[in-house]
Design a protein around this motif. Structure first.
Motif, short mmCIF file in Angstrom:
data_model
loop_
_atom_site.label_atom_id
_atom_site.label_comp_id
_atom_site.label_asym_id
_atom_site.label_seq_id
_atom_site.Cartn_x
_atom_site.Cartn_y
_atom_site.Cartn_z
N ASP A 1 49.18 49.86 36.92
CA ASP A 1 49.66 51.15 37.38
C ASP A 1 50.68 51.64 36.35
O ASP A 1 50.71 51.14 35.22
N ALA A 2 51.48 52.59 36.71
CA ALA A 2 52.38 53.20 35.73
C ALA A 2 53.41 52.21 35.18
O ALA A 2 53.84 52.33 34.02
N LYS A 3 53.80 51.22 35.98
CA LYS A 3 54.89 50.33 35.58
C LYS A 3 54.50 48.88 35.38
O LYS A 3 55.24 48.12 34.74
N THR A 4 53.36 48.46 35.94
CA THR A 4 53.02 47.03 35.91
C THR A 4 51.57 46.77 35.52
O THR A 4 50.72 47.66 35.61
N VAL A 5 51.32 45.53 35.10
CA VAL A 5 49.97 45.02 34.87
C VAL A 5 49.83 43.74 35.70
O VAL A 5 50.66 42.83 35.60
N SER A 6 48.79 43.67 36.52
CA SER A 6 48.55 42.49 37.35
C SER A 6 47.30 41.76 36.86
O SER A 6 46.25 42.38 36.67
N VAL A 7 47.44 40.46 36.65
CA VAL A 7 46.32 39.61 36.23
C VAL A 7 46.05 38.61 37.34
O VAL A 7 46.90 37.76 37.64
N ALA A 8 44.89 38.72 37.97
CA ALA A 8 44.54 37.86 39.11
C ALA A 8 43.46 36.86 38.71
O ALA A 8 42.46 37.23 38.10
N VAL A 9 43.68 35.60 39.05
CA VAL A 9 42.65 34.56 38.91
C VAL A 9 42.12 34.28 40.30
O VAL A 9 42.84 33.79 41.17
N GLU A 10 40.85 34.62 40.51
CA GLU A 10 40.25 34.53 41.84
C GLU A 10 39.12 33.50 41.84
O GLU A 10 38.36 33.41 40.87
#
Length: 246
Positions: free
Chosen positions: A131-140
């Motif tokens: 999003d505008a402020k963050t990057v999320s990296v998910a291991v599923e």
């Protein structure tokens, strides 16, 4: 160093095409276990640095998709052998300011656990969103999942909460280090899991580098372009290569 001096010659011998199948099998067992011990020793050394507050973070910009693709190469053969779907979903041009060595260790550990606890024919996925402020990296994964009461204990040092992990020895150090490395990036890690259906580990990074400004454990190894376009240091890639063993 002694472990590296075992691993090197074993790798050279394994390149000999005239090796018998049995000799190759035994040497591969030696190599695999030497590398396991080496990884554990490195984790213990990292843990000691964290405990003594001597851990440094060498921050540089990376492109998330290419970095994660490189990490995935370590698991491609395992996914093939176990008939797993192993995929990356990531937009182009997602950039992060991270310590590349510790970024790799975070997601190598999370992927290792996903493979440990996921059965043949299931799915493991890395999903990157921003999003505008963050990057999320998910291991599923579609693995065995984690009991709700165990999730809070996951990152406690030396604890292994997976009772099904009988044949896959675990020191309990890996996830503790993951949490320390995540927090060292001023990021956060969250766990979502359901028994019998799988788990999702989500690491959320802040964009940019301003959040590192007053952190005494952080050093920047990049071309720091100011508003006036002054000062250029060595490239981040060169510095990372020089410092990766620290």
């Amino acid at each position: 160093t002694p472990l590296s001096l075992i691993d090197g010659p074993v790798s050279e011998v394994l390149e000999d095409g005239s090796l018998s199948q049995q000799s190759r099998y035994y040497l591969e067992v030696v190599q695999k276990n030497v590398r396991r011990i080496l990884n554990l020793v490195n984790q213990i050394l990292d843990l000691r640095k964290v405990q003594s507050k001597m851990m440094k973070y060498l921050i540089a910009p990376i492109e998330a998709k290419s970095a994660l693709r490189g990490l995935m190469q370590n698991f491609v053969e395992m996914a093939r052998q176990h008939r797993m779907d192993f995929i990356l979903v990531c937009p182009d041009d997602v950039n992060l300011w991270v310590d590349r060595d510790k970024f790799d260790k975070i997601f190598f550990n999370l992927l290792s656990n996903a493979f440990k606890y996921t059965s043949d024919g299931k799915l493991i996925k890395i999903n990157v969103t921003q999003d505008a402020k963050t990057v999320s990296v998910a291991v599923e994964d579609e693995g065995i999942g984690i009991r709700k009461e165990d999730i809070d204990r996951l990152f406690k040092r030396y604890e292994t909460v997976m009772s099904q992990n009988v044949f896959k020895a675990s020191s309990g150090i890996g996830l503790s280090l993951v949490k320390q490395f995540v927090e060292g990036h001023h990021a956060r890690i969250e766990v979502f899991s359901q028994e019998g259906k799988g788990s999702r580990f989500v690491v959320t990074f802040l964009k940019g580098k301003d959040h590192f400004a007053n952190d005494k454990q952080v050093e920047f190894f990049v071309a720091d372009t100011t508003s006036t376009g002054e000062q250029q240091t060595k490239s981040a890639e060169q510095e990372y290569d020089q410092n990766i063993g620290i």
